[in-house]
Design an enzyme around this catalytic site. Structure first.
Site, PDB file in Angstrom:
ATOM      1  N   HIS A   1      37.086 -19.374  32.276  1.00 23.66           N
ATOM      2  CA  HIS A   1      38.466 -19.214  32.712  1.00 23.66           C
ATOM      3  C   HIS A   1      39.161 -20.566  32.649  1.00 23.66           C
ATOM      4  O   HIS A   1      38.642 -21.573  33.148  1.00 23.66           O
ATOM      5  CB  HIS A   1      38.499 -18.657  34.134  1.00 23.66           C
ATOM      6  CG  HIS A   1      39.833 -18.780  34.802  1.00 23.66           C
ATOM      7  ND1 HIS A   1      41.000 -18.361  34.200  1.00 23.66           N
ATOM      8  CD2 HIS A   1      40.179 -19.284  36.017  1.00 23.66           C
ATOM      9  CE1 HIS A   1      42.016 -18.598  35.016  1.00 23.66           C
ATOM     10  NE2 HIS A   1      41.544 -19.157  36.121  1.00 23.66           N
TER      11      HIS A   1
ATOM     12  N   CYS B   1      41.664 -14.060  38.720  1.00 20.74           N
ATOM     13  CA  CYS B   1      41.296 -14.744  37.482  1.00 20.74           C
ATOM     14  C   CYS B   1      39.929 -14.330  36.942  1.00 20.74           C
ATOM     15  O   CYS B   1      39.601 -14.631  35.793  1.00 20.74           O
ATOM     16  CB  CYS B   1      41.329 -16.254  37.697  1.00 20.74           C
ATOM     17  SG  CYS B   1      42.917 -16.879  38.285  1.00 20.74           S
TER      18      CYS B   1
ATOM     19  N   ASN C   1      47.168 -21.983  33.243  1.00 22.06           N
ATOM     20  CA  ASN C   1      46.290 -20.966  33.832  1.00 22.06           C
ATOM     21  C   ASN C   1      46.986 -19.612  33.734  1.00 22.06           C
ATOM     22  O   ASN C   1      47.960 -19.355  34.430  1.00 22.06           O
ATOM     23  CB  ASN C   1      46.012 -21.332  35.295  1.00 22.06           C
ATOM     24  CG  ASN C   1      45.119 -20.334  36.008  1.00 22.06           C
ATOM     25  OD1 ASN C   1      44.905 -19.220  35.540  1.00 22.06           O
ATOM     26  ND2 ASN C   1      44.620 -20.728  37.169  1.00 22.06           N
TER      27      ASN C   1
END
Length: 320
Positions: free
Chosen positions: A247, A111, A277
């Site tokens: 993020h 990520c 996500n």
């Protein structure tokens, strides 16, 4: 020397999956998911895959920046979910968009990948010979998600975001990158289990594993630390930052980071409610949405910060 973003683009999975849809396959509910994560829906790909979404996001970024594919010197694709071990996904994007003059390779930092790729682009520009670089974050997490595990399957979506960056003389860009491999198993996904004719075992693809509490504690501690480090090193005050683009992993994490930095939550834009996500794609997707909505003004100081498997984390300070 510095670099600036001159074009943005994004592409998300083609199929909308709501929390109510997930409640039909695992024991959960819209209230349980949204109250703990901020997520209400996500989009999953049913055909394009990582490279296909990446190519579409790239085309939109090139169009937005009025850049021809032949002008690109380099393509960097941040992903943990490529279709193939080789050719790499960046080469597949290069072929799809006709960027015949660009070198191309992938970056794997989960990520945090887009933040690492952006700083890699800056390094290539500083070294000389690279003027326009396409930086993409893309992940097809649905193919490595265990859809019977309600602790993880509620979190993830598929998507890609891309930016075209250009070498410039005026402006600002600086970054920090961090890693702690000793804690890698807190958030992991085995590529294939060990198996061959000697072991008599058939290799099997693994699924995402996450210790949610440990990831939460890691993120809310390390992200503010690296942001503070970056601000101090560049002698920039918090009040000078227009937005912190983090993020999009969990609404609670972003809220906690804002509190630790003692900054208003209004400076932390979020789209996690619609996308979940999307790993390396989350920051550039949000950037593209903000750009197209007219929320960014040239000269705005932004901090982009990511955290994820590795464990990896990092931040970049730049002017829009």
């Amino acid at each position: 020397m510095t670099m600036k973003i001159i074009g943005t683009g994004s592409c998300c999975g083609d199929h909308l999956v709501t929390n109510q849809d997930l409640a039909q396959i695992v024991e959960t509910s819209d209230e349980w998911i949204s109250s703990r994560t901020g997520i209400r829906s996500r989009r999953l790909t049913t055909g394009l895959g990582t490279s296909g979404m990446a190519a579409k996001a790239a085309e939109r970024a090139l169009k937005d920046g009025n850049v021809h594919p032949e002008e690109l010197d380099l393509i960097l694709l941040a992903t943990s979910t490529p279709e193939n071990h080789f050719p790499n996904g960046a080469c597949e994007v290069q072929a799809a968009i006709g960027a015949v003059n660009a070198a191309a390779f992938d970056i794997s930092a989960a990520c945090t990948g887009f933040v690492f790729a952006l700083q890699t682009a800056y390094g290539f520009m500083a070294a000389g010979g690279y003027k326009k670089i396409l930086v993409i974050g893309a992940d097809d997490l649905s193919k490595v998600t265990d859809w019977t595990d309600r602790k993880t399957c509620i979190l993830f979506g598929d998507g890609a975001g891309a930016v075209v960056v250009e070498k410039e003389e005026k402006g600002m860009f600086s970054g920090v990158m961090k890693a702690d491999g000793s804690r890698g198993q807190v958030l992991s996904c085995r590529a294939r289990s060990g198996g061959n004719f000697l072991t008599g075992k058939k290799p099997e693809i693994g699924y995402i594993y996450m210790d949610g509490q440990e990831v939460f504690k890691f993120a809310v501690k390390k992200v503010p630390e690296c942001v503070e480090q970056l601000l101090k090193e560049q002698d920039v005050q918090k009040e000078d930052i227009r937005y912190y683009i983090l993020h999009q992993a969990n609404e609670r994490i972003i809220d906690s980071v804002a509190k630790r930095l003692k900054e208003p939550i209004e400076k932390f834009p979020m789209d996690i409610q619609d996308h979940g996500n999307t790993s390396a794609a989350s920051i550039p997707i949000l950037l593209d949405e903000m750009n197209r909505e007219g929320r960014l003004t040239r000269g705005d100081k932004l901090i982009l910060a990511g955290f994820g498997g590795g464990l990896t984390w990092g931040a970049a300070l730049m002017e829009w």
